[in-house]
Design an enzyme around this catalytic site. Structure first.
Site, PDB file in Angstrom:
ATOM      1  N   HIS A 130       0.835  -1.208   0.000  1.00 41.87           N
ATOM      2  CA  HIS A 130       0.000   0.000   0.000  1.00 41.87           C
ATOM      3  C   HIS A 130       0.870   1.259   0.000  1.00 41.87           C
ATOM      4  CE1 HIS A 130      -3.533   2.467   1.392  1.00 41.87           C
ATOM      5  NE2 HIS A 130      -2.557   3.180   1.948  1.00 41.87           N
ATOM      6  N   GLU A 131       1.842   1.312   0.909  1.00 43.64           N
ATOM      7  CA  GLU A 131       2.672   2.511   1.023  1.00 43.64           C
ATOM      8  C   GLU A 131       3.535   2.715  -0.213  1.00 43.64           C
ATOM      9  OE1 GLU A 131       1.987   4.597   3.145  1.00 43.64           O
ATOM     10  OE2 GLU A 131       0.834   3.375   4.555  1.00 43.64           O
TER      11      GLU A 131
END
Length: 318
Positions: free
Chosen positions: A229-230
């Protein structure tokens, strides 16, 4: 008659409510503290959106073979407290890298691990004195991905994660008390060019709570999805619920094939539709939502095109 039993019961009820609130929060990926895009980055998103989606099918092997592979030099930095140097095993690191490769395979993006550093520093483990930490640890140029895995990642009181105020409101946490979060990452900066000195992008990279790595201790978020996600942010993607509105004025994540979504997803529901008057259901399986790790499985074709476009426009050669 003594009021002690009643008071005792009330204390137990309040304690139970607090535990339930913690459990509720643990089911939500509301701890991503990546900030909103700058106006200059929004302008770049609009420019790329106007160009339209590239003709690319991430599942089609011929389509994948026809485009230039992107290979990103990558460094993992393992940062533990002085008393927890054995918390992050080599197996966890290898499994995180494997998941990272698999998650981005359909985008023809791979990550070439250049090295792993290990630091035992109580201050850095909490992400305090971030500038000093990254000045020492960061490797490579602006095109190099640096991921910092902290065993006790904390948010400062001024951090912008959506869930911080919810946590404080529900649990009565002081605004001055630091709050744990799952991670945050820098978005590409249009002002950085090939001649920019390293000091201008020293904070570039992703900070991730180490408990979210595969085999970590954070239930529902210990398969490695937080790093995926990051790093999606680092590659230029926004949250699928960006703007948190169903309004036609909301530009959202600037991605054409992600349905408009007004609320982040909690856990892994069978289905969710936060904008029922608009086409499509919420992208609960998308890596850029806040779903739990067991729900994550994909990026959309337009997200893939956006990441590739952002790489060549914002990071390649820098």
């Amino acid at each position: 008659m003594s009021h002690f039993p009643t008071l005792h019961i009330l204390i137990l009820v309040i304690a139970n409510l607090q535990i339930q609130c913690f459990a509720f929060v643990s089911q939500s990926r509301g701890f991503c503290a990546t900030g909103p895009p700058t106006e200059s980055l929004k302008a770049e998103y609009r420019r790329l959106s106007a160009l339209g989606s590239q003709s690319y099918n991430p599942v089609d092997s011929e389509s994948r073979a026809a485009i230039t592979p992107i290979v990103i030099d990558t460094w993992f930095h393992i940062i533990t407290g002085e008393a927890g140097t054995e918390l992050i095993s080599d197996e966890m690191i290898a499994d995180q890298l494997s998941y990272l490769q698999n998650a981005y395979w359909n985008a023809t993006i791979s990550y070439r691990l250049q090295g792993v550093t290990r630091s035992a520093n109580d201050t850095w483990a909490r992400n305090e004195d971030e500038m000093a930490m990254k000045t020492v640890l960061r490797r490579g140029s602006y095109r190099t991905l640096n991921v910092y895995f902290h065993t006790d990642l904390q948010a400062s009181p001024n951090a912008g994660a959506r869930a911080f105020d919810i946590v404080r409101r529900e649990l009565g946490v002081s605004q001055q008390q630091p709050t744990s979060m799952l991670g945050f990452c820098t978005l590409p900066d249009p002002s950085i060019n090939a001649s920019s000195p390293p000091s201008t992008y020293i904070k570039d990279g992703c900070n991730v709570l180490a408990e979210t790595m595969p085999g970590g201790s954070l239930a529902h978020y210990n398969r490695g999805g937080t790093a995926i996600h990051e790093i999606g942010h680092w590659n230029g993607l926004l949250h699928t619920f960006e703007g948190e509105s169903c309004s036609s004025d909301n530009e959202g994540d600037f991605i054409a094939d992600t349905p408009q979504q007004s609320k982040p997803t909690e856990g892994c529901p069978a289905q969710k539709d936060s904008c029922p008057e608009l086409p499509g259901f919420d992208a609960i399986h998308n890596f850029m939502d806040y779903s739990s790790d067991e729900c994550y499985d994909s990026f959309t074709p337009d997200q893939v095109s956006r990441m590739r476009s952002m790489w060549f426009a914002m990071r390649d050669g820098k």
